[in-house]
Design a protein around this motif. Structure first.
Motif, short mmCIF file in Angstrom:
data_model
loop_
_atom_site.label_atom_id
_atom_site.label_comp_id
_atom_site.label_asym_id
_atom_site.label_seq_id
_atom_site.Cartn_x
_atom_site.Cartn_y
_atom_site.Cartn_z
N LEU A 178 0.80 -1.46 0.26
CA LEU A 178 -0.05 0.22 0.48
C LEU A 178 1.28 0.87 -0.04
CD1 LEU A 178 -2.49 -1.30 2.54
CD2 LEU A 178 -3.00 -1.18 0.38
N PHE A 179 0.00 2.39 -0.56
CA PHE A 179 1.10 3.89 -0.39
C PHE A 179 -0.27 4.65 -0.05
CE2 PHE A 179 0.02 3.37 -5.20
CZ PHE A 179 -0.29 4.66 -5.27
N ARG A 180 0.45 5.40 0.58
CA ARG A 180 -0.41 7.30 0.53
C ARG A 180 -1.13 7.98 -0.87
NH1 ARG A 180 3.97 7.29 4.37
NH2 ARG A 180 4.76 8.94 2.60
N CYS A 181 -2.30 8.01 -0.76
CA CYS A 181 -2.92 8.49 -1.87
C CYS A 181 -2.34 9.92 -2.24
CB CYS A 181 -4.17 8.70 -1.80
SG CYS A 181 -5.36 7.10 -1.62
N GLY A 182 -1.97 9.64 -3.89
CA GLY A 182 -1.06 11.75 -3.90
C GLY A 182 0.25 11.42 -3.46
N ASP A 183 0.94 10.23 -3.69
CA ASP A 183 2.51 11.16 -2.98
C ASP A 183 2.84 9.42 -3.85
OD1 ASP A 183 4.84 10.23 -1.61
OD2 ASP A 183 3.84 10.54 0.66
N PRO A 184 3.96 10.78 -5.19
CA PRO A 184 4.80 9.78 -5.49
C PRO A 184 6.20 9.08 -5.48
CG PRO A 184 4.78 12.21 -6.88
CD PRO A 184 3.40 12.34 -5.09
N ASP A 185 6.54 10.24 -4.33
CA ASP A 185 7.57 9.83 -3.62
C ASP A 185 7.69 8.31 -2.52
OD1 ASP A 185 9.48 12.27 -4.47
OD2 ASP A 185 8.07 12.96 -2.74
N HIS A 186 6.53 8.77 -1.57
CA HIS A 186 6.05 7.45 -1.46
C HIS A 186 5.89 5.97 -2.10
CE1 HIS A 186 3.60 4.41 1.74
NE2 HIS A 186 4.80 4.90 2.07
N LEU A 187 4.85 6.25 -3.10
CA LEU A 187 4.95 5.05 -4.20
C LEU A 187 6.17 4.42 -4.81
CD1 LEU A 187 4.00 3.93 -5.81
CD2 LEU A 187 3.22 5.17 -7.43
N ALA A 188 7.37 5.63 -5.15
CA ALA A 188 8.39 5.55 -5.52
C ALA A 188 9.11 3.99 -4.54
CB ALA A 188 9.21 6.57 -6.14
N GLU A 189 9.13 4.65 -3.51
CA GLU A 189 9.85 4.41 -2.66
C GLU A 189 9.49 2.20 -2.15
OE1 GLU A 189 9.40 4.63 2.28
OE2 GLU A 189 10.16 6.37 1.67
N VAL A 190 7.90 2.53 -2.00
CA VAL A 190 7.21 1.18 -1.96
C VAL A 190 7.91 0.52 -3.09
CG1 VAL A 190 5.69 0.56 -2.14
CG2 VAL A 190 5.85 1.76 -0.42
N LEU A 191 8.38 0.77 -4.54
CA LEU A 191 8.64 0.26 -5.65
C LEU A 191 9.84 -0.16 -5.48
CD1 LEU A 191 6.26 1.87 -8.65
CD2 LEU A 191 6.20 -0.17 -7.72
N ILE A 192 10.61 0.80 -5.43
CA ILE A 192 12.02 0.54 -5.18
C ILE A 192 12.37 -0.54 -4.44
CG2 ILE A 192 14.48 1.05 -4.58
CD1 ILE A 192 12.90 4.22 -6.07
N ASP A 193 11.13 -0.89 -3.05
CA ASP A 193 11.94 -1.64 -1.67
C ASP A 193 11.49 -2.66 -2.76
OD1 ASP A 193 12.71 -0.04 -0.19
OD2 ASP A 193 10.70 0.34 1.23
N ILE A 194 10.09 -3.60 -3.45
CA ILE A 194 9.38 -4.01 -3.93
C ILE A 194 10.38 -4.39 -4.40
CG2 ILE A 194 7.92 -5.47 -5.01
CD1 ILE A 194 6.16 -3.35 -3.41
N LEU A 195 10.42 -4.17 -5.47
CA LEU A 195 11.93 -4.55 -6.78
C LEU A 195 13.06 -5.06 -6.43
CD1 LEU A 195 10.96 -2.05 -9.22
CD2 LEU A 195 10.38 -3.51 -9.83
N LYS A 196 13.60 -4.37 -5.52
CA LYS A 196 14.85 -4.84 -4.80
C LYS A 196 14.88 -5.92 -4.40
CE LYS A 196 17.56 -0.55 -3.82
NZ LYS A 196 17.67 0.66 -2.89
N CYS A 197 13.86 -6.00 -3.69
CA CYS A 197 14.00 -7.66 -2.84
C CYS A 197 13.42 -8.83 -3.69
CB CYS A 197 13.65 -7.54 -1.34
SG CYS A 197 11.56 -7.76 -1.34
N ARG A 198 12.89 -8.36 -4.46
CA ARG A 198 11.27 -9.39 -5.59
C ARG A 198 10.86 -10.33 -4.95
NH1 ARG A 198 13.11 -8.61 -10.24
NH2 ARG A 198 15.41 -9.46 -11.05
N ASN A 199 9.67 -9.35 -4.75
CA ASN A 199 8.62 -8.99 -3.81
C ASN A 199 8.15 -10.26 -3.71
OD1 ASN A 199 6.09 -8.61 -2.17
ND2 ASN A 199 5.25 -8.10 -4.69
N PRO A 200 8.38 -10.61 -1.57
CA PRO A 200 7.66 -12.33 -2.04
C PRO A 200 6.31 -12.86 -2.20
CG PRO A 200 8.50 -10.62 0.09
CD PRO A 200 8.47 -9.55 -1.07
N CYS A 201 5.74 -12.02 -1.69
CA CYS A 201 3.67 -12.08 -2.33
C CYS A 201 4.10 -12.21 -3.49
CB CYS A 201 3.24 -10.96 -1.82
SG CYS A 201 3.17 -10.66 -0.08
N ARG A 202 4.97 -13.07 -4.65
CA ARG A 202 4.51 -13.27 -6.23
C ARG A 202 4.40 -14.31 -5.81
NH1 ARG A 202 2.63 -12.12 -10.40
NH2 ARG A 202 4.02 -12.61 -12.48
#
Length: 177
Positions: A113-137
């Motif tokens: 989940l990321f905060r509505c209207g917050d591209p910085d938070h979305l970018a942070e979430v995406l980078i975290d997921i992409l770095k760790c190869r999302n375990p919820c796949r």
């Protein structure tokens, strides 16, 4: 929907993941001119985004099984059919932190989940997921969908609600409301 938040977040992800790509499927073209203008203003972003537009339902499953994540930046949703489709395909959803998506993702345990209207938070979430190869796949995402949203699970919850309503009707003083 807020495609500009997604595009702004993606522009922040590109330096860390230069091979990142975004396919944008959408029904409404209300913001299409604004999206195209944003892409035209940023060649790095434009080269990584494909505007697909409306897709036939039979193609959605193929797109989702080929993707790594579903990203949706809704400010409000009654149900979120795209998220249901993603879960059924084993595709982790990265979606805004709104009540319907909190429910669908088990509070962000499946996907993020990321905060509505917050591209910085979305970018942070995406980078975290992409770095760790999302375990919820894959399997765990599909298992969550089947356990919670497949027809047998829905039927079990509906039957339990019916039985409780029937019991309350027969014995109104037995259970607190």
């Amino acid at each position: 929907k807020d495609p500009l938040v997604v595009l702004d977040a993606l522009s922040r992800v590109i330096p860390t993941f230069p091979a990142v790509r975004l396919l944008m499927a959408y029904r409404s073209e209300i913001l299409l001119d604004t999206v195209r203008a944003r892409l035209a203003a940023d060649p790095e972003l434009d080269s990584r985004v494909t505007l697909l537009g409306r897709q036939p339902h039979e193609r959605i499953g193929r797109l989702m099984t080929a993707a790594d994540l579903l990203v949706q930046a809704s400010w409000r949703e009654g149900s979120g059919f795209a998220v249901f489709d993603a879960l059924a395909c084993g595709l982790p959803p990265v979606v805004t932190d709104i009540p319907s998506f909190r429910y669908l993702t088990d509070g962000g345990r499946i996907g993020a989940l990321f905060r509505c209207g917050d591209p910085d938070h979305l970018a942070e979430v995406l980078i975290d997921i992409l770095k760790c190869r999302n375990p919820c796949r894959g399997k765990s995402t599909i298992e969550w969908f089947v356990r919670r949203f497949a027809w047998p699970a829905v039927a079990r919850r509906a039957l339990a609600a019916y039985r409780l309503a029937r019991f309350r009707r027969r014995f109104p003083a037995s259970l607190p409301r």
